[in-house]
Design a protein around this motif. Structure first.
Motif, PDB file in Angstrom:
ATOM      1  N   THR A 308     -14.568  -6.286  -8.802  1.00 15.93           N
ATOM      2  CA  THR A 308     -13.787  -7.321  -8.109  1.00 15.93           C
ATOM      3  C   THR A 308     -12.402  -7.448  -8.725  1.00 15.93           C
ATOM      4  OG1 THR A 308     -15.824  -8.504  -7.607  1.00 15.93           O
ATOM      5  CG2 THR A 308     -13.781  -9.738  -7.422  1.00 15.93           C
ATOM      6  N   MET A 309     -12.334  -7.434 -10.057  1.00 17.80           N
ATOM      7  CA  MET A 309     -11.020  -7.526 -10.714  1.00 17.80           C
ATOM      8  C   MET A 309     -10.147  -6.330 -10.345  1.00 17.80           C
ATOM      9  SD  MET A 309     -11.196 -10.398 -12.193  1.00 17.80           S
ATOM     10  CE  MET A 309      -9.680 -10.300 -13.156  1.00 17.80           C
ATOM     11  N   GLU A 310     -10.743  -5.135 -10.336  1.00 21.32           N
ATOM     12  CA  GLU A 310      -9.956  -3.950  -9.967  1.00 21.32           C
ATOM     13  C   GLU A 310      -9.464  -4.047  -8.514  1.00 21.32           C
ATOM     14  OE1 GLU A 310     -12.451  -0.874 -12.855  1.00 21.32           O
ATOM     15  OE2 GLU A 310     -12.433  -0.613 -10.678  1.00 21.32           O
ATOM     16  N   GLU A 315      -5.417  -5.004  -4.084  1.00 22.02           N
ATOM     17  CA  GLU A 315      -5.077  -5.858  -2.941  1.00 22.02           C
ATOM     18  C   GLU A 315      -3.629  -6.332  -3.029  1.00 22.02           C
ATOM     19  OE1 GLU A 315      -7.516  -9.270  -2.610  1.00 22.02           O
ATOM     20  OE2 GLU A 315      -6.643  -9.916  -0.697  1.00 22.02           O
ATOM     21  N   GLN A 316      -3.164  -6.691  -4.254  1.00 20.16           N
ATOM     22  CA  GLN A 316      -1.771  -7.115  -4.420  1.00 20.16           C
ATOM     23  C   GLN A 316      -0.816  -5.992  -4.015  1.00 20.16           C
ATOM     24  OE1 GLN A 316      -0.517 -10.060  -5.186  1.00 20.16           O
ATOM     25  NE2 GLN A 316      -2.565 -11.013  -5.349  1.00 20.16           N
ATOM     26  N   ALA A 317      -1.139  -4.759  -4.444  1.00 23.49           N
ATOM     27  CA  ALA A 317      -0.279  -3.627  -4.082  1.00 23.49           C
ATOM     28  C   ALA A 317      -0.255  -3.422  -2.564  1.00 23.49           C
ATOM     29  CB  ALA A 317      -0.781  -2.367  -4.789  1.00 23.49           C
ATOM     30  N   TYR A 323       3.958  -6.148   3.609  1.00 20.53           N
ATOM     31  CA  TYR A 323       5.205  -6.894   3.836  1.00 20.53           C
ATOM     32  C   TYR A 323       6.345  -5.944   4.202  1.00 20.53           C
ATOM     33  CZ  TYR A 323       9.303  -9.763   2.847  1.00 20.53           C
ATOM     34  OH  TYR A 323      10.489 -10.411   2.932  1.00 20.53           O
ATOM     35  N   LYS A 324       6.392  -4.801   3.464  1.00 15.03           N
ATOM     36  CA  LYS A 324       7.438  -3.818   3.745  1.00 15.03           C
ATOM     37  C   LYS A 324       7.308  -3.278   5.183  1.00 15.03           C
ATOM     38  CE  LYS A 324       9.301   0.528   1.964  1.00 15.03           C
ATOM     39  NZ  LYS A 324       9.115   1.609   0.942  1.00 15.03           N
TER      40      LYS A 324
END
Length: 433
Positions: A308-310, A315-317, A323-324
């Motif tokens: 989950t942490m990985e 997910e942030q990336a 957005y781009k």
């Protein structure tokens, strides 16, 4: 109440197949083929063309009737689709078709109303309603006669204007199924009459004798069928007796099966008891396996936390990448709106040009219609002048001939008068001497 309705075609032509084949269901396949060939040769007429003028007139009357039915059954389709005939017919033809269709629609509406009133009268028996039904029936009879007259008048127009009739047959499609069936029946009737007219009395007699022979053969076949049916009934009785024996055997097998079922129930009870003992042993073993599985679950939960942490980092990336992409999509949308605005301006300019050209086309069509009317008027005037000129020439020729006869008669009269006077003078001189 029987209703005569002139409905709307596709005429396939006046070629009639005069070969009527008769198949006899007796004997083996080769005998069938031989009898079929013989029947065809017996039923076909010897002649292929009509020889007398009376028979030709009968066939021409039937052909004319088929052609008229062709035209009449297309009137409704022409009335409902006037755009396919625009510019091909004159206004009086289109008006006659519309008037005929109006008569037909009014007739159908009144006929439906009469049927509904008759049903209501059968339920209620009201006297006022009875009088109203009689009035409507009378109106329906008159309207039926008007529909017939309208059909005749419309047909006269097409029979006088052969080009208009040909346009109706080739350009209009929409004959109803009932009209097609009626037209096909007329064509078949024409073929039947044509074959009858081709058949001579001797051929008719031979055909009758041939049919009597076939009837005799059919009678023999029926007798053979009756014999076979009696043999079949005997076979069925024998089969029923055999079925009774088999039924007795089945009853014995059922009783044996019942005993087998009782034995199987006892065996099943013993098997169930053994299964319960085995189930208790497996339950003890399964409790040990459950403890081991719980330890595995704790270990898998730890692995799940680490994964989950990985996934949050990845997910942030992905959010940044999303957005781009959204920014690029917005830029493409703005570019698309700009280009579509330019295309819309160009489309409006083309639409104005199209509207102007359409108005010019309508004006040219009006002028064309006026020129057609003038052309028709000039043609009629020329026809009248040519008729007058022809009559004047005939009258002048008659006058010249009459004058020639009068002059010849006058000259003869003068010659005879002169000869008479000479004879009188000669006689006077002879007397004086």
């Amino acid at each position: 109440m029987a209703t005569e309705v002139i409905v709307a075609p596709l005429y396939q032509g006046s070629e009639i197949n005069t070969n009527n084949r008769l198949r006899l269901a007796i004997g083996p396949a080769s005998k069938k083929a031989l009898l079929s060939c013989t029947a065809t040769n017996q039923m076909d007429p010897a002649r292929t063309k009509l020889t007398t003028i009376e028979t030709k007139r009968i066939i021409s009357v039937l052909d004319e009737t088929i052609r008229k039915v062709e035209l009449v059954t297309l009137l409704s389709a022409a009335a409902y689709n006037p755009e396919c005939l625009e510019g091909l017919w004159e206004d009086d033809i289109l008006k006659a078709i519309r008037d005929h269709e109006d008569f037909c629609n009014t007739f159908l509406e009144l006929d439906n109303l009469v049927k509904e009133e008759e049903e209501e009268l059968a339920e209620t028996g009201d006297e006022r309603l009875k009088r109203l039904v009689e009035e409507h029936r009378h109106s329906l009879t008159l309207l039926q006669q008007e529909v017939k007259d309208s059909a005749r008048n419309t047909l006269r127009i097409f029979l006088l204007n052969l080009q208009a009739g040909e346009i109706l047959r080739t350009q209009v499609v929409g004959r109803s199924e009932e009209a097609n069936i009626f037209l096909q029946a007329l064509i078949e009737f024409r073929g039947f009459v044509f074959e009858k007219l081709l058949t001579s009395p001797m051929e008719e007699k031979e055909k009758t004798e041939f049919m009597e022979e076939i009837t005799l053969r059919e009678k023999k076949n029926n007798e053979m069928i009756q014999d076979l049916q009696s043999e079949l009934s005997t076979t069925i009785k024998a089969r029923d007796a055999e079925m009774e024996k088999e039924t007795f055997v089945i009853q014995e097998l059922k009783s044996h099966l019942h005993q087998v079922l009782k034995f199987s129930e006892n065996h099943l009870l013993r098997t169930k008891q053994e299964a319960e003992k085995q189930q208790k042993a497996e339950l003890r073993a399964s409790q040990g396996r459950i403890a081991k599985i719980q330890q595995d679950i704790l270990m898998l939960k730890t692995q799940y936390h680490n994964l989950t942490m990985e996934n949050r980092d990845s997910e942030q990336a992905l959010r940044k990448k999303k957005y781009k992409l959204e920014t690029e999509i917005e830029n493409w949308i703005q570019k698309y709106d700009t280009e579509m605005g330019e295309k819309q301006a160009e489309y409006e300019e083309l639409d104005e040009i199209y509207t102007e050209e359409k108005a010019q086309l309508a004006e040219l069509r009006e002028k064309h219609a006026v020129l057609i009317q003038e052309f028709v008027q000039i043609r009629e005037e020329r026809l009248i002048n040519s008729k007058k000129k022809l009559e004047a020439e005939k009258e002048m020729a008659l006058m010249v001939r009459s004058a020639t006869l009068i002059q010849a008669f006058w000259k003869g009269y003068l010659v005879r008068s002169l000869l008479k006077s000479k004879r009188k003078k000669k006689k006077g001189r002879g007397r004086k001497k």
